[in-house]
Design an enzyme around this catalytic site. Structure first.
Site, PDB file in Angstrom:
ATOM      1  N   LYS A 114       0.872  -1.169   0.000  1.00 15.66           N
ATOM      2  CA  LYS A 114       0.000   0.000   0.000  1.00 15.66           C
ATOM      3  C   LYS A 114       0.911   1.222   0.000  1.00 15.66           C
ATOM      4  O   LYS A 114       2.071   1.129   0.411  1.00 15.66           O
ATOM      5  CB  LYS A 114      -0.867  -0.003   1.262  1.00 15.66           C
ATOM      6  CG  LYS A 114      -2.080   0.882   1.170  1.00 15.66           C
ATOM      7  CD  LYS A 114      -3.328   0.102   0.808  1.00 15.66           C
ATOM      8  CE  LYS A 114      -4.529   1.032   0.708  1.00 15.66           C
ATOM      9  NZ  LYS A 114      -5.771   0.293   0.442  1.00 15.66           N
ATOM     10  N   GLY A 163     -23.586   4.272  -1.226  1.00 16.75           N
ATOM     11  CA  GLY A 163     -22.624   4.859  -2.160  1.00 16.75           C
ATOM     12  C   GLY A 163     -22.443   3.934  -3.347  1.00 16.75           C
ATOM     13  O   GLY A 163     -23.354   3.196  -3.727  1.00 16.75           O
ATOM     14  N   LYS A 164     -21.241   3.954  -3.920  1.00 16.66           N
ATOM     15  CA  LYS A 164     -20.982   3.160  -5.130  1.00 16.66           C
ATOM     16  C   LYS A 164     -21.274   1.678  -4.873  1.00 16.66           C
ATOM     17  O   LYS A 164     -21.941   1.031  -5.661  1.00 16.66           O
ATOM     18  CB  LYS A 164     -19.528   3.358  -5.572  1.00 16.66           C
ATOM     19  CG  LYS A 164     -19.233   4.798  -6.009  1.00 16.66           C
ATOM     20  CD  LYS A 164     -17.855   4.967  -6.608  1.00 16.66           C
ATOM     21  CE  LYS A 164     -16.743   4.827  -5.592  1.00 16.66           C
ATOM     22  NZ  LYS A 164     -16.758   5.895  -4.536  1.00 16.66           N
ATOM     23  N   VAL A 165     -20.779   1.151  -3.756  1.00 15.58           N
ATOM     24  CA  VAL A 165     -20.979  -0.273  -3.468  1.00 15.58           C
ATOM     25  C   VAL A 165     -22.411  -0.543  -2.998  1.00 15.58           C
ATOM     26  O   VAL A 165     -23.068  -1.480  -3.467  1.00 15.58           O
ATOM     27  CB  VAL A 165     -19.980  -0.770  -2.404  1.00 15.58           C
ATOM     28  CG1 VAL A 165     -20.218  -2.248  -2.108  1.00 15.58           C
ATOM     29  CG2 VAL A 165     -18.535  -0.567  -2.863  1.00 15.58           C
ATOM     30  N   GLY A 166     -22.902   0.273  -2.064  1.00 15.33           N
ATOM     31  CA  GLY A 166     -24.229   0.045  -1.482  1.00 15.33           C
ATOM     32  C   GLY A 166     -25.333   0.006  -2.531  1.00 15.33           C
ATOM     33  O   GLY A 166     -26.278  -0.777  -2.422  1.00 15.33           O
TER      34      GLY A 166
HETATM   35  P1  NAI Z   1     -18.738   5.769  -1.337  1.00 17.92           P
HETATM   36  O1  NAI Z   1     -18.027   6.936  -0.793  1.00 17.92           O
HETATM   37  O2  NAI Z   1     -19.199   5.769  -2.745  1.00 17.92           O
HETATM   38  O3  NAI Z   1     -20.046   5.460  -0.452  1.00 17.92           O
HETATM   39  C1  NAI Z   1     -20.114   5.590   0.928  1.00 17.92           C
HETATM   40  C2  NAI Z   1     -21.534   6.056   1.272  1.00 17.92           C
HETATM   41  O4  NAI Z   1     -21.706   6.025   2.689  1.00 17.92           O
HETATM   42  C3  NAI Z   1     -21.823   7.484   0.819  1.00 17.92           C
HETATM   43  O5  NAI Z   1     -23.042   7.521   0.093  1.00 17.92           O
HETATM   44  C4  NAI Z   1     -21.943   8.263   2.143  1.00 17.92           C
HETATM   45  O6  NAI Z   1     -22.861   9.324   2.075  1.00 17.92           O
HETATM   46  C5  NAI Z   1     -22.411   7.187   3.088  1.00 17.92           C
HETATM   47  N1  NAI Z   1     -22.122   7.443   4.501  1.00 17.92           N
HETATM   48  C6  NAI Z   1     -21.025   8.026   5.044  1.00 17.92           C
HETATM   49  N2  NAI Z   1     -21.135   8.081   6.381  1.00 17.92           N
HETATM   50  C7  NAI Z   1     -22.314   7.516   6.690  1.00 17.92           C
HETATM   51  C8  NAI Z   1     -22.994   7.269   7.911  1.00 17.92           C
HETATM   52  N3  NAI Z   1     -22.468   7.627   9.089  1.00 17.92           N
HETATM   53  N4  NAI Z   1     -24.204   6.660   7.864  1.00 17.92           N
HETATM   54  C9  NAI Z   1     -24.751   6.319   6.683  1.00 17.92           C
HETATM   55  N5  NAI Z   1     -24.154   6.523   5.498  1.00 17.92           N
HETATM   56  C10 NAI Z   1     -22.952   7.110   5.502  1.00 17.92           C
HETATM   57  O7  NAI Z   1     -17.786   4.504  -1.049  1.00 17.92           O
HETATM   58  P2  NAI Z   1     -17.873   3.055  -1.660  1.00 17.92           P
HETATM   59  O8  NAI Z   1     -16.909   2.929  -2.771  1.00 17.92           O
HETATM   60  O9  NAI Z   1     -19.284   2.663  -1.869  1.00 17.92           O
HETATM   61  O10 NAI Z   1     -17.254   2.195  -0.466  1.00 17.92           O
HETATM   62  C11 NAI Z   1     -18.018   1.879   0.692  1.00 17.92           C
HETATM   63  C12 NAI Z   1     -17.114   1.172   1.695  1.00 17.92           C
HETATM   64  O11 NAI Z   1     -16.597  -0.017   1.118  1.00 17.92           O
HETATM   65  C13 NAI Z   1     -15.887   1.991   2.142  1.00 17.92           C
HETATM   66  O12 NAI Z   1     -15.634   1.698   3.496  1.00 17.92           O
HETATM   67  C14 NAI Z   1     -14.785   1.454   1.277  1.00 17.92           C
HETATM   68  O13 NAI Z   1     -13.524   1.588   1.898  1.00 17.92           O
HETATM   69  C15 NAI Z   1     -15.176   0.004   1.173  1.00 17.92           C
HETATM   70  N6  NAI Z   1     -14.630  -0.674  -0.002  1.00 17.92           N
HETATM   71  C16 NAI Z   1     -14.889  -0.201  -1.250  1.00 17.92           C
HETATM   72  C17 NAI Z   1     -14.359  -0.822  -2.362  1.00 17.92           C
HETATM   73  C18 NAI Z   1     -14.657  -0.346  -3.748  1.00 17.92           C
HETATM   74  O14 NAI Z   1     -14.244  -1.018  -4.695  1.00 17.92           O
HETATM   75  N7  NAI Z   1     -15.371   0.747  -3.942  1.00 17.92           N
HETATM   76  C19 NAI Z   1     -13.486  -2.001  -2.232  1.00 17.92           C
HETATM   77  C20 NAI Z   1     -13.336  -2.473  -0.873  1.00 17.92           C
HETATM   78  C21 NAI Z   1     -13.871  -1.804   0.186  1.00 17.92           C
END
Ligand code: NAI
Ligand code: K
Length: 353
Positions: free
Chosen positions: A78, A180-183
């Site tokens: 990393k 977010g992107k994953v959710g």
């Molecule tokens: P993202 O930034 O697109 O989505 C995160 C979402 O969580 C946002 O919509 C944000 O508004 C929401 N959020 C933040 N704080 C919050 C809270 N207290 N309560 C409710 N919602 C809240 O990120 P992404 O890419 O969807 O990643 C999500 C998680 O998965 C992160 O922890 C990331 O490190 C992890 N991850 C992502 C990967 C990827 O390929 N995108 C790979 C492996 C892990």
């Protein structure tokens, strides 16, 4: 401790500086036992160099375990760039960083992380071959959240099978914290599998997206409400530390499986979950779809091949949950043991000849 670098188990830690562009970076290589170290570059305004170093040592070790269990021929590494990306990020800085990556001759491959994006990887790639997570136009894997969500869904199926006997979320209530992107992708897979989804996000735009696209999803106020809700599965998909001394005692779900990194707020939480009879599918096992997606670039990106590999997160999760039962330890401990076994057994082959 980081006062004694030889005690952390890392193979190599490289400090990089370029005064012209203001670049200060640290590349951490924990292990190349399984192959070149792969892990993203985090661009973050750390309070101190010590904080940046501590983070890169932790994160690179985590990547070694993640890549080992993802079945990849890749070790763990990393990098961190210390500074505010909004002020510092520039083409010359990213290219200067790329030249440091190139100087390691393939011992380390980089990718996106917090503060770095696909477009940044395209810039870094102008100085080095050892970069993944580039744009599709440049032969890259693009947005890794697609297979991250797919892999989380597979891990969740394995957990459901372990608890309820069938590898499906059909008829279960699943709480998704973070759209977010994953959710978003995960919500779609769950609805396709006929689960009921309850969700929350702090961002009004994400909530609006759900109302417009999936009106059947129930929205609750915040993550605390989701923890307290009558759900079968809790899927943390926002920030780290979702499972702590407050949330675990309040949690009504029987299964936790989600995308967020570092879900356990501190060591010992895995035991608290086990004592409450909650099955925790380890975060780094079920969220490996993203690294699987970008790692595929090294072979020349093929989405179907990468998807097949991410589908196997179902089998790996199943194996870990069985091992945990057999050895009488929490799944997080079983996962670490399995990763360490693969690194030792396969790593040993490289010392034979
Ligand atoms: P993202 O930034 O697109 O989505 C995160 C979402 O969580 C946002 O919509 C944000 O508004 C929401 N959020 C933040 N704080 C919050 C809270 N207290 N309560 C409710 N919602 C809240 O990120 P992404 O890419 O969807 O990643 C999500 C998680 O998965 C992160 O922890 C990331 O490190 C992890 N991850 C992502 C990967 C990827 O390929 N995108 C790979 C492996 C892990
Ligand atoms: K090591």
């Amino acid at each position: 401790s980081i006062d004694d670098p030889s005690s952390t188990g890392h193979e190599q830690v490289v400090f990089c500086q370029d005064t012209q562009t203001g670049l200060r970076a640290i590349i951490g290589i924990y292990s190349t036992a399984l192959g070149p170290a792969l892990g993203g570059t985090r661009f973050y305004p750390y309070a101190s160099e010590e904080a940046a170093l501590a983070d890169v040592l932790d994160l690179s070790r985590g990547m070694a375990y993640k890549n080992a269990l993802a079945g990849l021929d890749l070790g763990g590494g990393k990098a961190v760039i210390w500074g505010d990306p909004d002020q510092l990020k520039s083409e010359p800085l990213l290219r200067a960083y790329g030249r440091f990556v190139e100087s390691l001759n393939g011992r380390y491959y980089t990718a996106c992380d917090v503060g770095t994006y696909v477009a940044d990887m395209d810039v870094i790639a102008r100085e080095t071959r050892y970069v993944t997570g580039r744009s599709v136009e440049h032969g890259g894997a693009g947005d890794s959240s697609v297979l991250t969500a797919w892999g989380v869904f597979q891990g969740m199926r394995a957990a459901a099978e372990h608890v309820w006997g069938a590898p499906t979320l059909n008829g279960r209530r699943v709480g998704v914290a973070g759209l977010g992107k994953v959710g978003k992708h995960l919500t779609r897979h769950l609805l396709d599998d006929h689960a009921e989804v309850v969700a929350t996000d702090v961002d009004p735009r994400a909530r609006e997206w759900v109302r417009a696209n999936h009106p059947q999803v129930e929205l609750v106020d915040d993550a605390a409400a989701l923890v307290a809700a009558d759900i079968d599965v809790y899927a943390p998909c926002a920030l780290g530390g979702a499972l702590d001394d407050d949330t675990v005692p309040a949690l009504r779900a029987k299964v936790v499986a989600g995308a967020a990194n570092n879900q356990l707020a501190h060591p010992g939480i895995e035991k608290l979950l086990a004592d409450r009879g909650i099955l925790y599918a380890p975060d780094y096992v079920v969220n490996a779809g993203g690294v699987i997606q970008v790692a595929d670039e090294i072979e020349g990106f093929n989405f179907e091949r990468a998807k097949l590999r991410a589908t196997r997160i179902y089998d790996t999760t199943r194996q870990i949950l069985r091992l945990a039962d057999d050895e009488g330890v929490p799944p997080a401990v079983a996962a670490d043991r399995l990763a360490e076994r693969r690194m030792a057994e396969v790593g040993r082959l490289r010392t034979i000849h």
